[in-house]
Design an enzyme around this catalytic site. Structure first.
Site, short mmCIF file in Angstrom:
data_model
loop_
_atom_site.label_atom_id
_atom_site.label_comp_id
_atom_site.label_asym_id
_atom_site.label_seq_id
_atom_site.Cartn_x
_atom_site.Cartn_y
_atom_site.Cartn_z
N LYS A 252 13.25 62.55 84.64
CA LYS A 252 14.48 62.98 83.95
C LYS A 252 14.15 64.30 83.27
O LYS A 252 13.51 64.34 82.23
CB LYS A 252 14.93 61.95 82.91
CG LYS A 252 16.26 62.33 82.25
CD LYS A 252 16.70 61.27 81.26
CE LYS A 252 18.15 61.43 80.83
NZ LYS A 252 18.57 62.76 80.46
N ARG A 417 29.98 55.72 84.08
CA ARG A 417 28.67 55.40 83.53
C ARG A 417 28.46 53.93 83.80
O ARG A 417 29.22 53.09 83.35
CB ARG A 417 28.68 55.66 82.02
CG ARG A 417 27.30 55.67 81.40
CD ARG A 417 27.37 55.82 79.90
NE ARG A 417 27.79 57.13 79.43
CZ ARG A 417 26.99 58.18 79.30
NH1 ARG A 417 25.72 58.09 79.61
NH2 ARG A 417 27.45 59.34 78.86
P1 ATP Z 1 21.67 62.70 78.00
O1 ATP Z 1 22.20 62.83 76.61
O2 ATP Z 1 20.59 61.70 78.14
O3 ATP Z 1 21.38 63.97 78.70
P2 ATP Z 1 24.17 62.54 79.26
O4 ATP Z 1 25.22 61.82 78.50
O5 ATP Z 1 24.19 64.03 79.31
O6 ATP Z 1 22.80 62.02 78.74
P3 ATP Z 1 23.46 60.75 81.21
O7 ATP Z 1 24.07 60.33 82.46
O8 ATP Z 1 23.43 59.73 80.15
O9 ATP Z 1 24.17 62.04 80.72
O10 ATP Z 1 21.98 61.25 81.51
C1 ATP Z 1 21.82 61.94 82.69
C2 ATP Z 1 21.56 63.40 82.45
O11 ATP Z 1 20.20 63.65 82.64
C3 ATP Z 1 22.29 64.18 83.49
O12 ATP Z 1 23.51 64.65 83.00
C4 ATP Z 1 21.33 65.29 83.87
O13 ATP Z 1 21.65 66.45 83.13
C5 ATP Z 1 19.99 64.84 83.39
N1 ATP Z 1 19.02 64.55 84.46
C6 ATP Z 1 17.76 64.94 84.45
N2 ATP Z 1 17.08 64.48 85.52
C7 ATP Z 1 17.94 63.76 86.24
C8 ATP Z 1 17.84 63.01 87.44
N3 ATP Z 1 16.69 62.89 88.10
N4 ATP Z 1 18.95 62.38 87.88
C9 ATP Z 1 20.12 62.47 87.22
N5 ATP Z 1 20.27 63.16 86.07
C10 ATP Z 1 19.20 63.80 85.58
#
Ligand code: ATP
Length: 588
Positions: A252, A417
Site C-alpha cells: 500500500k 467500500r
Molecule cells: P486511505 O486514507 O487509507 O488512503 P482512502 O479512503 O483514501 O484510504 P482506501 O480505499 O481506504 O481509500 O485506501 C486505498 C487507497 O490506498 C487508495 O485510494 C490508493 O490511493 C492507495 N493505495 C496504495 N496502494 C494501493 C494498492 N496496492 N491498491 C489499491 N490502493 C492502493
C-alpha cells in the site's frame, strides 16, 4: 421549462433536511421536467453545470454579483452590502433587495431553465480581459427578467452557495421512483453512476430509455470510473479471518491514486475524487504511452514520490509540491515520481470490471511494460498471518504504509467500500487503531509563537445521511510552524462571514471555514461528548462522539473532497471496536 418551477422546488427543498421529504420533492420535480432538460436539472440541483470531472467552474466573485444586482435593480451597492451582512447569504439578500426594486423593467423574455443554464454556461467559459464586464452583463440580464425568488437561486448557483443538502443517493432514489415506479431499482442506477460518474447522463438515460437503457450503461474512455475502496483491518489474524485461505497482498504505497485513461498518445488523469489532475503530472502524460501495450486502456496506479538515488518511496507530502499552476516543470524534475500500477479497468474497448482480480492482475502485467518509471505494484499470494507479516515488513521497509489485501476471485466494485479489498496499515496499531480524515470547519487564533496563525482547528466528520459536517474535536497538537503557515495560506481564503449551514457544531469558533479541506488526525480514544455532534444520539441520547487527545499527523489530504472524509458510521465502528478490545481484555 419555466425556471419558476425549479425555483419553487428549490425553495421547498431548502426548508427541509428530511431525506424522505426531499425525495418526494425531487420526484414531483422530475415528473414535471421534459426529458431533454432533466440532465441540466440534475446538475443544477447539485450546484453544478456539468459532472465534476469536466472541471467547469462558475467562479463568480461576490463583488461582481453585487455590482450586477445593483445594475439591474438601481439600488446602490452599499445598501446591497448592508443587506448581505445581515444574513450572510447574497442570494437571499438579492431577493429582499429586488422586492424593493426602484427601476421598472419590462419582462422582455421568459426565464426558462434552458436560458438560465445556457447563460451560466457562457459565464463559466468566459476568459480574458473583458470577461468581468461580460459576466456582469449576463448576470444582470438574467436578474432583470427574474422574480426575486428566481434571482436568489440564480445567484446561489453562480456563487456556489446553493446547499440543498441532496445526496447523490437521494437523487437516484427519486429518479428510480419517478421513472421506474420503485426505489428498489436504485441499484441499477447506482451501477450506471459508478461506471460513468455522470449523474446527469444517468438521469437522461432513465428518462428517455427507461431501465433497459440504464442497464446497458458501459464504461466510457475518458469518463472516470468511481474508485473501489477498501475496508480496514487491524491485524493479520483479522485479515485471514475475513479473506479466507488464499488471497493477494500488495504494497500500500503512500502516494496519490491516479486513474489513467490512455489511447495512443492521449492520456487523461483523474484523482481519487475524480478531478482532472492531468496538469500536475506532465511527466505521466509524456512517458506512459510508451509503456502501454494496448490500443486503449483505463488503469489505476499510485503515483509516488521517490528518492532518485536510492529508488526509495517518499511520503505523500512530497507530492504536494506538484499542486501548483506555474513552474510545474521545475517541480517535475525536483520531485520525481514513479507510477505504480495496481489495476486495469478497461482494455481495447472492453470493460474489465467483471473480471476477477487474478485475471485483471495477469492482464495488467501483460499490458503495462515495466521500465524505470512505470512499475507493477509488488504483489504476493499469501495464505496465513505469517505470510502477511513477512510481506508487510518488506513493504514498510521500502517506505510504504502497509498492505492492501485483495480477494482473488472478485470483480472490481466501482464506487463501493467493501470486504473484497482490505487495508492493513502500520499506524493502525496505534491506540485508537486508525487515523481519521477530518474536515476543517473552524479556526481559533493562536497565541505566543502562533500569533497570526490559526493555532487550533475545529474538525468534523461527514454525516452521510444528513449531508452535514459534524464537529468531533479541536486539534492543536502535531503542527510544525511550517504546517501552520501552510494551513493558514490554504484556509484563509475559505473564511466565511456566516457558518455554512452544512456545519453542525455547538462549539463556537473564532472563524468559520467553507467545509472543503481534509486533514488527517490520530487520537488516543473516542469518547462520548455532550458538546460534539458526530454520531449524536446514536450511542447515547444527547451525546455525540469526540476524539480524545487528537493530533495532526502532518498529512493534508488534498486529494480528498470533504465528502470523502471519515464518516460518522466509521467513527461508530471504531468506537464499538475499542469497547470490544477493552471487553476482551476484561477492562470493562
Ligand atoms: P486511505 O486514507 O487509507 O488512503 P482512502 O479512503 O483514501 O484510504 P482506501 O480505499 O481506504 O481509500 O485506501 C486505498 C487507497 O490506498 C487508495 O485510494 C490508493 O490511493 C492507495 N493505495 C496504495 N496502494 C494501493 C494498492 N496496492 N491498491 C489499491 N490502493 C492502493
Amino acid at each position: 421549462m419555466e425556471f419558476s418551477i425549479l425555483a419553487d422546488s428549490f425553495n421547498k427543498m431548502e426548508s427541509t433536511r428530511k431525506r424522505l421529504e426531499l425525495t418526494q420533492y425531487l420526484v414531483e420535480l422530475f415528473e414535471k421536467t421534459p426529458h431533454e432538460v432533466i440532465s441540466k436539472i440534475v446538475y443544477l440541483l447539485q450546484g453544478k453545470l456539468r459532472p465534476d470531472f469536466e472541471g467547469i467552474e462558475l467562479g463568480v466573485a461576490e463583488k461582481l454579483a453585487i455590482r450586477a444586482i445593483s445594475k439591474s435593480s438601481g439600488i446602490p451597492i452599499k445598501k446591497i452590502e448592508d443587506e448581505y451582512r445581515k444574513g450572510g447569504d447574497l442570494g437571499h439578500a438579492a431577493s429582499v433587495i429586488l422586492e424593493q426594486k426602484t427601476q421598472t423593467t419590462f419582462l422582455v423574455e421568459d426565464i426558462t431553465v434552458e436560458r438560465v443554464y445556457e447563460t451560466l454556461f457562457k459565464i463559466a467559459n468566459l476568459e480574458g480581459s473583458r470577461s468581468q464586464d461580460m459576466k456582469m452583463k449576463y448576470i444582470s440580464s438574467l436578474l432583470n427578467d427574474a422574480n426575486p425568488l428566481e434571482a436568489s437561486f440564480i445567484l446561489k448557483i453562480l456563487l456556489g452557495t446553493l446547499r440543498l443538502g441532496i445526496a447523490e443517493n437521494t437523487v437516484m432514489d427519486a429518479l428510480a421512483i419517478a421513472f421506474s415506479g420503485s426505489k428498489e431499482n436504485r441499484k441499477i442506477l447506482e451501477h450506471a453512476y459508478n461506471v460513468s460518474s455522470d449523474l446527469g447522463k444517468v438521469a437522461e438515460t432513465i428518462a428517455t430509455s427507461k431501465l433497459e437503457g440504464v442497464e446497458k450503461f458501459e464504461v466510457i474512455l475518458f469518463n472516470p470510473i468511481r474508485p473501489m475502496l477498501a475496508d480496514r483491518v487491524k491485524s493479520e489474524d483479522e485479515a485471514v479471518e475475513k479473506m479466507g485461505n488464499e488471497f493477494a497482498a500488495e504494497y500500500k504505497l503512500d502516494g496519490e491514486r491516479v486513474q489513467l485513461h490512455v489511447e495512443g498518445e492521449k492520456v487523461v488523469l483523474f484523482s481519487r475524487s475524480l478531478e482532472n489532475i492531468s496538469s500536475y503530472y506532465p511527466d505521466i502524460i509524456e512517458k506512459i504511452p510508451k509503456a502501454i501495450q494496448a490500443e486503449n486502456a483505463i488503469l489505476e496506479a499510485e503515483a509516488v514520490a521517490i528518492n532518485e538515488n536510492t529508488g526509495e518511496f517518499l511520503p505523500f507530502q512530497e507530492l504536494m509540491h506538484r499542486r501548483r499552476k506555474y513552474k510545474i516543470e521545475k517541480a517535475v524534475t525536483q520531485y520525481p515520481i514513479t507510477v505504480n500500477f495496481f489495476d486495469i479497468l478497461y482494455c481495447n474497448g472492453k470493460s474489465c470490471l467483471q473480471m476477477d482480480y487474478k485475471s485483471r492482475r495477469d492482464k495488467l502485467e501483460k499490458i503495462v511494460k515495466e521500465d524505470d518509471y512505470a512499475k507493477h505494484i509488488p504483489m504476493a499470494i499469501v495464505k496465513n498471518s505469517n505470510d502477511i507479516e513477512d510481506f508487510l515488513e518488506n513493504s514498510i521497509n521500502s517506505g510504504s504504509e502497509g498492505l492492501m489485501l485483495k480477494m482473488l476471485d472478485k470483480p472490481y466494485q466501482a464506487g463501493s467500500r467493501g470486504n473484497y479489498w482490505l487495508k492493513l496499515k502500520r499506524e493502525y496499531r496505534n491506540e485508537l487503531g486508525d487515523s481519521l480524515d477530518l474536515v476543517v470547519i473552524g479556526g481559533f487564533f493562536g497565541k505566543g509563537r502562533r500569533t497570526g496563525n490559526y493555532g487550533t482547528l475545529l474538525l468534523a466528520t461527514y454525516d452521510e445521511d444528513q449531508d452535514t459536517f459534524t464537529s468531533i474535536c479541536k486539534v492543536g497538537t502535531g503542527f510544525s510552524d511550517e504546517d501552520l503557515d501552510q494551513l493558514y495560506q490554504i484556509l484563509n481564503p475559505k473564511v466565511t462571514i456566516k457558518k455554512n449551514p452544512r456545519i453542525d457544531s455547538e462549539m463556537e469558533a473564532d472563524v468559520w471555514f467553507e467545509p472543503e479541506l481534509v486533514i488527517e488526525a490520530v487520537a488516543s480514544e473516542i469518547t462520548l461528548s455532550p458538546i460534539h455532534k458526530a454520531a449524536r444520539d446514536t450511542i447515547r441520547k444527547d451525546a455525540g462522539l469526540a476524539l480524545r487527545f487528537p493530533k495532526f499527523t502532518g498529512k493534508i489530504r488534498v486529494e480528498k473532497a470533504a465528502e470523502d472524509a471519515s464518516t460518522n458510521e466509521e467513527v461508530i465502528t471504531l468506537f464499538k471496536g475499542q469497547k470490544k478490545v477493552a471487553h476482551d481484555k476484561n477492562l470493562i
